[in-house]
Design a protein around this motif. Structure first.
Motif, short mmCIF file in Angstrom:
data_model
loop_
_atom_site.label_atom_id
_atom_site.label_comp_id
_atom_site.label_asym_id
_atom_site.label_seq_id
_atom_site.Cartn_x
_atom_site.Cartn_y
_atom_site.Cartn_z
N ILE A 1 -1.97 16.39 -27.08
CA ILE A 1 -0.69 16.25 -26.37
C ILE A 1 -0.67 15.05 -25.42
N PRO A 2 -1.66 14.87 -24.53
CA PRO A 2 -1.58 13.72 -23.60
C PRO A 2 -1.58 12.38 -24.32
N ILE A 3 -2.38 12.25 -25.38
CA ILE A 3 -2.44 10.99 -26.14
C ILE A 3 -1.12 10.73 -26.83
N PHE A 4 -0.59 11.75 -27.50
CA PHE A 4 0.68 11.61 -28.19
C PHE A 4 1.80 11.26 -27.21
N TYR A 5 1.85 11.97 -26.10
CA TYR A 5 2.93 11.76 -25.14
C TYR A 5 2.94 10.33 -24.62
N ILE B 1 -0.46 22.04 -20.04
CA ILE B 1 -0.38 20.58 -20.07
C ILE B 1 1.07 20.12 -20.17
N ILE B 2 1.84 20.78 -21.03
CA ILE B 2 3.24 20.40 -21.21
C ILE B 2 4.05 20.68 -19.94
N LYS B 3 3.77 21.80 -19.28
CA LYS B 3 4.48 22.11 -18.03
C LYS B 3 4.21 21.04 -16.98
N ASN B 4 3.00 20.52 -16.94
CA ASN B 4 2.68 19.45 -15.99
C ASN B 4 3.44 18.17 -16.34
N ILE B 5 3.59 17.90 -17.63
CA ILE B 5 4.37 16.74 -18.05
C ILE B 5 5.83 16.91 -17.63
N CYS B 6 6.36 18.14 -17.80
CA CYS B 6 7.76 18.41 -17.46
C CYS B 6 8.04 18.15 -15.98
N ASP C 1 4.72 15.56 -35.55
CA ASP C 1 3.57 16.31 -35.03
C ASP C 1 2.89 15.53 -33.92
N VAL C 2 2.14 16.23 -33.08
CA VAL C 2 1.51 15.58 -31.93
C VAL C 2 0.08 15.11 -32.21
N ARG D 1 -6.42 11.97 -37.45
CA ARG D 1 -6.02 12.92 -36.42
C ARG D 1 -6.80 12.65 -35.13
N VAL D 2 -6.08 12.61 -34.01
CA VAL D 2 -6.75 12.30 -32.73
C VAL D 2 -7.58 13.49 -32.27
#
Length: 207
Positions: A23-27, A59-64, A101-102, A206-207
């Motif tokens: 997720i962090p890399i994709f974002y 992790i996503i909540k922190n991004i939000c 996909d992420v 794939r990362v």
């Protein structure tokens, strides 16, 4: 009185299940890709969380907290990949929708090419996988499977098509109107028809 043109909204749906490392890399890659486009388009990014059991939701909540364009939709259990995409389609509001996909096998840097083809008049823009970072045996089995599927299917099957795709809200509405109990999004897209084009690319590792 001059009419104010509101920028078109592009919704990006990202199905996830236990993707805390990706997720962090994709974002960061996606954010860098869409940043130059924000003068022309509005964006919303929706992670459809298929009841991950790792730190993906945290992790996503922190991004939000730092990015108001990002939202997360968490399913009540793991309903599977296709159902996760369908949940996203039912909740986004864009004039156009992207599914990606992420894991970065489908590079987010291709999105400007998809958008350009949309602006040229295509209702559906989809990725066509030329190469995969996997064994030749697995690649062969995939090709055989989808070609057999094409032979026995009642509807059209687009060979080597990825879920990595871009389509209009009209196409989204048609997919949802089918009310398929067991949806297969790429098959639904092929069945709909309309004006579509494929973009050939090589899947990354794939990362």
């Amino acid at each position: 009185m001059n009419q104010i043109n509101t920028p078109k909204l592009i919704s990006i749906i990202c199905p996830i299940f236990n993707e805390e490392s990706s997720i962090p890399i994709f974002y960061e890659r996606l954010k860098a890709t869409i940043e130059p486009l924000k003068e022309t388009y509005n964006f919303e990014l929706v992670f459809t969380n298929n009841r991950s059991t790792d730190r993906s939701l945290e992790i996503i909540k922190n991004i939000c907290k730092n990015d108001t364009l990002v939202n997360v939709l968490t399913l009540s259990r793991n309903f599977g990949y296709q159902a996760s995409m369908l949940a996203g389609l039912n909740n986004v509001k864009g004039d156009a929708i992207i599914i990606i996909d992420v894991d970065c096998e489908d590079p987010p840097e291709l999105l400007p090419k998809f958008i350009k083809k949309w602006e040229e008049g295509h209702d559906i823009v989809y990725g066509v996988r030329r190469k995969r970072q996997e064994s030749k045996f697995i690649q062969l089995m995939r090709k055989i499977f989808y070609r057999l599927n094409k032979l026995i299917s009642d509807h059209e099957v687009i060979l080597d098509m990825a879920e990595f795709g871009f389509f209009t809200s009209y196409v989204r509405d048609l997919i949802l109107s089918n009310q398929n109990t067991f949806p297969f999004i790429r098959s639904e897209i092929a069945y709909i028809g309309l004006n579509r084009i494929g973009i050939v690319y090589d899947r990354e590792k794939r990362v």
